[in-house]
Write an enzyme that holds these catalytic residues in place. Structure first.
Site, PDB file in Angstrom:
ATOM      1  N   SER A  21       0.808  -1.211   0.000  1.00  0.00           N
ATOM      2  CA  SER A  21       0.000   0.000   0.000  1.00  0.00           C
ATOM      3  C   SER A  21       0.849   1.273   0.000  1.00  0.00           C
ATOM      4  O   SER A  21       1.854   1.370   0.712  1.00  0.00           O
ATOM      5  CB  SER A  21      -0.884  -0.011   1.254  1.00  0.00           C
ATOM      6  OG  SER A  21      -1.593   1.197   1.356  1.00  0.00           O
ATOM      7  N   ILE A  71       3.732  11.089   3.957  1.00  0.00           N
ATOM      8  CA  ILE A  71       2.672  11.473   3.017  1.00  0.00           C
ATOM      9  C   ILE A  71       1.443  11.960   3.790  1.00  0.00           C
ATOM     10  O   ILE A  71       0.721  12.848   3.345  1.00  0.00           O
ATOM     11  CB  ILE A  71       2.292  10.270   2.110  1.00  0.00           C
ATOM     12  CG1 ILE A  71       3.524   9.685   1.410  1.00  0.00           C
ATOM     13  CG2 ILE A  71       1.210  10.653   1.113  1.00  0.00           C
ATOM     14  CD1 ILE A  71       4.226  10.575   0.434  1.00  0.00           C
ATOM     15  N   LEU A  73      -1.081   9.950   4.554  1.00  0.00           N
ATOM     16  CA  LEU A  73      -2.232   9.156   4.114  1.00  0.00           C
ATOM     17  C   LEU A  73      -3.190   9.907   3.201  1.00  0.00           C
ATOM     18  O   LEU A  73      -4.411   9.783   3.305  1.00  0.00           O
ATOM     19  CB  LEU A  73      -2.955   8.570   5.337  1.00  0.00           C
ATOM     20  CG  LEU A  73      -2.099   7.585   6.123  1.00  0.00           C
ATOM     21  CD1 LEU A  73      -2.718   7.256   7.468  1.00  0.00           C
ATOM     22  CD2 LEU A  73      -1.854   6.316   5.320  1.00  0.00           C
ATOM     23  N   ASN A 127      -5.050  -0.793   8.226  1.00  0.00           N
ATOM     24  CA  ASN A 127      -3.784  -0.154   8.609  1.00  0.00           C
ATOM     25  C   ASN A 127      -3.894   0.425  10.006  1.00  0.00           C
ATOM     26  O   ASN A 127      -4.616   1.396  10.230  1.00  0.00           O
ATOM     27  CB  ASN A 127      -3.448   0.949   7.596  1.00  0.00           C
ATOM     28  CG  ASN A 127      -2.177   1.696   7.954  1.00  0.00           C
ATOM     29  OD1 ASN A 127      -1.432   1.279   8.839  1.00  0.00           O
ATOM     30  ND2 ASN A 127      -1.929   2.797   7.277  1.00  0.00           N
ATOM     31  N   CYS A 130      -0.205   3.992  11.166  1.00  0.00           N
ATOM     32  CA  CYS A 130       0.165   5.224  10.473  1.00  0.00           C
ATOM     33  C   CYS A 130       1.070   6.061  11.375  1.00  0.00           C
ATOM     34  O   CYS A 130       0.563   6.830  12.195  1.00  0.00           O
ATOM     35  CB  CYS A 130      -1.087   6.005  10.116  1.00  0.00           C
ATOM     36  SG  CYS A 130      -2.602   5.124  10.480  1.00  0.00           S
ATOM     37  N   LYS A 165      -2.797  -5.038   9.362  1.00  0.00           N
ATOM     38  CA  LYS A 165      -1.411  -4.649   9.096  1.00  0.00           C
ATOM     39  C   LYS A 165      -0.789  -4.066  10.354  1.00  0.00           C
ATOM     40  O   LYS A 165      -1.270  -3.085  10.921  1.00  0.00           O
ATOM     41  CB  LYS A 165      -1.362  -3.629   7.955  1.00  0.00           C
ATOM     42  CG  LYS A 165       0.058  -3.276   7.555  1.00  0.00           C
ATOM     43  CD  LYS A 165       0.100  -2.606   6.221  1.00  0.00           C
ATOM     44  CE  LYS A 165       1.501  -2.187   5.839  1.00  0.00           C
ATOM     45  NZ  LYS A 165       1.547  -1.515   4.554  1.00  0.00           N
ATOM     46  N   ASN A 192       4.831  -2.361   8.680  1.00  0.00           N
ATOM     47  CA  ASN A 192       4.682  -1.004   8.182  1.00  0.00           C
ATOM     48  C   ASN A 192       6.013  -0.285   8.449  1.00  0.00           C
ATOM     49  O   ASN A 192       6.997  -0.909   8.844  1.00  0.00           O
ATOM     50  CB  ASN A 192       3.506  -0.325   8.890  1.00  0.00           C
ATOM     51  CG  ASN A 192       2.853   0.716   7.992  1.00  0.00           C
ATOM     52  OD1 ASN A 192       3.547   1.529   7.380  1.00  0.00           O
ATOM     53  ND2 ASN A 192       1.530   0.698   7.911  1.00  0.00           N
TER      54      ASN A 192
HETATM   55  C1  FMN Z   1       5.373   6.512   0.075  1.00  0.00           C
HETATM   56  C2  FMN Z   1       4.786   5.436   0.962  1.00  0.00           C
HETATM   57  C3  FMN Z   1       3.427   5.470   1.267  1.00  0.00           C
HETATM   58  C4  FMN Z   1       2.859   4.483   2.083  1.00  0.00           C
HETATM   59  N1  FMN Z   1       1.519   4.504   2.342  1.00  0.00           N
HETATM   60  C5  FMN Z   1       0.946   3.500   3.089  1.00  0.00           C
HETATM   61  C6  FMN Z   1      -0.468   3.467   3.307  1.00  0.00           C
HETATM   62  O1  FMN Z   1      -1.240   4.297   2.812  1.00  0.00           O
HETATM   63  N2  FMN Z   1      -0.959   2.461   4.090  1.00  0.00           N
HETATM   64  C7  FMN Z   1      -0.147   1.489   4.632  1.00  0.00           C
HETATM   65  O2  FMN Z   1      -0.648   0.596   5.319  1.00  0.00           O
HETATM   66  N3  FMN Z   1       1.185   1.492   4.406  1.00  0.00           N
HETATM   67  C8  FMN Z   1       1.747   2.468   3.645  1.00  0.00           C
HETATM   68  N4  FMN Z   1       3.107   2.455   3.405  1.00  0.00           N
HETATM   69  C9  FMN Z   1       3.945   1.370   3.982  1.00  0.00           C
HETATM   70  C10 FMN Z   1       4.217   0.257   2.953  1.00  0.00           C
HETATM   71  O3  FMN Z   1       3.029  -0.336   2.513  1.00  0.00           O
HETATM   72  C11 FMN Z   1       5.142  -0.825   3.565  1.00  0.00           C
HETATM   73  O4  FMN Z   1       4.536  -1.362   4.721  1.00  0.00           O
HETATM   74  C12 FMN Z   1       6.513  -0.275   3.964  1.00  0.00           C
HETATM   75  O5  FMN Z   1       6.947   0.719   3.052  1.00  0.00           O
HETATM   76  C13 FMN Z   1       7.585  -1.358   4.084  1.00  0.00           C
HETATM   77  O6  FMN Z   1       7.829  -1.994   2.846  1.00  0.00           O
HETATM   78  P1  FMN Z   1       9.050  -1.558   1.850  1.00  0.00           P
HETATM   79  O7  FMN Z   1      10.281  -1.479   2.694  1.00  0.00           O
HETATM   80  O8  FMN Z   1       9.076  -2.614   0.797  1.00  0.00           O
HETATM   81  O9  FMN Z   1       8.668  -0.222   1.301  1.00  0.00           O
HETATM   82  C14 FMN Z   1       3.683   3.445   2.600  1.00  0.00           C
HETATM   83  C15 FMN Z   1       5.057   3.408   2.273  1.00  0.00           C
HETATM   84  C16 FMN Z   1       5.618   4.390   1.466  1.00  0.00           C
HETATM   85  C17 FMN Z   1       7.083   4.301   1.128  1.00  0.00           C
END
Ligand code: FMN
Length: 302
Positions: A21, A71, A73, A127, A130, A165, A192
């Site tokens: 996400s 960001i 959300l 989620n 956050c 999550k 997360n």
């Molecule tokens: C730019 C950005 C926006 C994200 N937005 C959300 C979100 O809206 N909801 C959520 O549950 N996780 C969000 N995440 C977390 C990711 O889904 C993930 O849990 C986290 O980045 C770890 O994985 P990665 O190391 O592969 O990025 C966001 C991550 C990034 C980098």
């Protein structure tokens, strides 16, 4: 082709590679870069009941082997998502997982009920973590009692596959994972982002408009892998692992410690087609070894 199917609650994924996400838009943005039907599914940007503009100021900063984001959300809200976005993504032959969040139990329940009316949505990912939103979002993810009662309340209004999550910003991830399981979750996904910050030493100000943000990318992989391993041993429901996945080796590591599926996040910013490459690589790896996906999952030697 190897049979890569895995089951998460009521949902059968054609392979265990999902996108995370917030790193994959609402899905169609990535159509120029990969065949969405070749991956197991994708998680949408986090949806709230009402639209949100997100945080002001700088929202992304690169770090050593990762990135910080705040960001806040930002999203189009549930109404626009269901009326305008869902019709555009409904045609994909892959699992659609809708990530959602709220600031009160009442709104979590209301939102889950509204999203559950859409037949095409395969699963809901709640989620709780956050870290970059001020209004108490992180409190949900840190308190096992709250997680259990919230999960139970959402469980009552949705028959869809319910994924909780988890936040890594806790002392013991197995406590929050067990709470989600006790509340009736079909699966947990983790991790997360980890809360971090960055300083502009020239101006001596915080780089991010929100001061703190969530750390993601390869820098967090060892922490994520450890938490997924611990969680897979602590709960009976499937665990979906993520955190720093950027290669087939990373995917294998998460599956070996017990993840039933994985999500690819920050790596999509480096290579927007990586999820398909990873799904194809996993297929080849298992075919070459004549190993099944079930033999691979949880095969860590202790
Ligand atoms: C730019 C950005 C926006 C994200 N937005 C959300 C979100 O809206 N909801 C959520 O549950 N996780 C969000 N995440 C977390 C990711 O889904 C993930 O849990 C986290 O980045 C770890 O994985 P990665 O190391 O592969 O990025 C966001 C991550 C990034 C980098």
């Amino acid at each position: 082709m190897t049979d890569l199917r895995v089951h998460i609650g009521k949902t059968t994924l054609k392979n265990p590679i999902l996108t995370a996400s917030g790193t994959f838009g609402y899905g169609p943005e990535f159509e120029p870069y990969l065949n969405l039907n070749a991956i197991g599914g994708f998680c949408t940007k986090g949806i709230s009941l009402e639209p949100r503009p997100g945080n002001p100021g700088i929202r992304i900063v690169e770090t050593a082997s990762g990135m910080l984001n705040s960001i806040g959300l930002e999203n189009c809200g549930s109404r626009v998502f269901l009326d305008e976005t869902m019709p555009k993504i409904a045609r994909y032959d892959t699992a659609i997982i809708v990530n959602f969040y709220a600031y009160t139990e009442e709104d979590f329940v209301k939102l889950a009920a509204v999203l559950s009316e859409n037949d095409r949505i395969d699963a809901l990912e709640m989620n709780l973590s956050c870290p970059n939103v001020k209004q108490g979002g992180s409190a949900f993810g840190a308190d096992p009692k709250l997680i259990e009662s919230l999960t139970a309340a959402v469980r009552k209004v949705t028959a869809k596959t319910l994924i909780v999550k988890l936040s890594p910003n806790v002392a013991d991830i197995t406590l929050t994972a067990r709470a989600a399981e006790a509340g009736g979750a079909d699966a947990v996904s983790l991790i997360n982002t980890l809360v971090g910050t960055a300083i502009d030493r020239r101006t001596r100000r915080f780089v991010l408009g929100n001061k703190v943000g969530g750390l993601s990318g390869p820098a967090i992989k060892p922490v994520a892998l450890r938490m997924v391993w611990q969680t897979a041993k602590a709960v009976k429901i499937p665990v979906i692992g993520m955190g720093g996945i950027a290669s087939l080796g990373d995917v294998l590591d998460f599956l070996i410690v017990g993840a039933r599926a994985v999500q690819v996040g920050s790596a999509n910013f480096v290579d927007p087609g990586i999820a398909q490459t990873l799904a194809e690589g996993l297929d080849r790896y298992l075919a070459e070894r004549q190993e099944t996906i079930d033999q691979l999952i949880g095969s860590v030697q202790e």
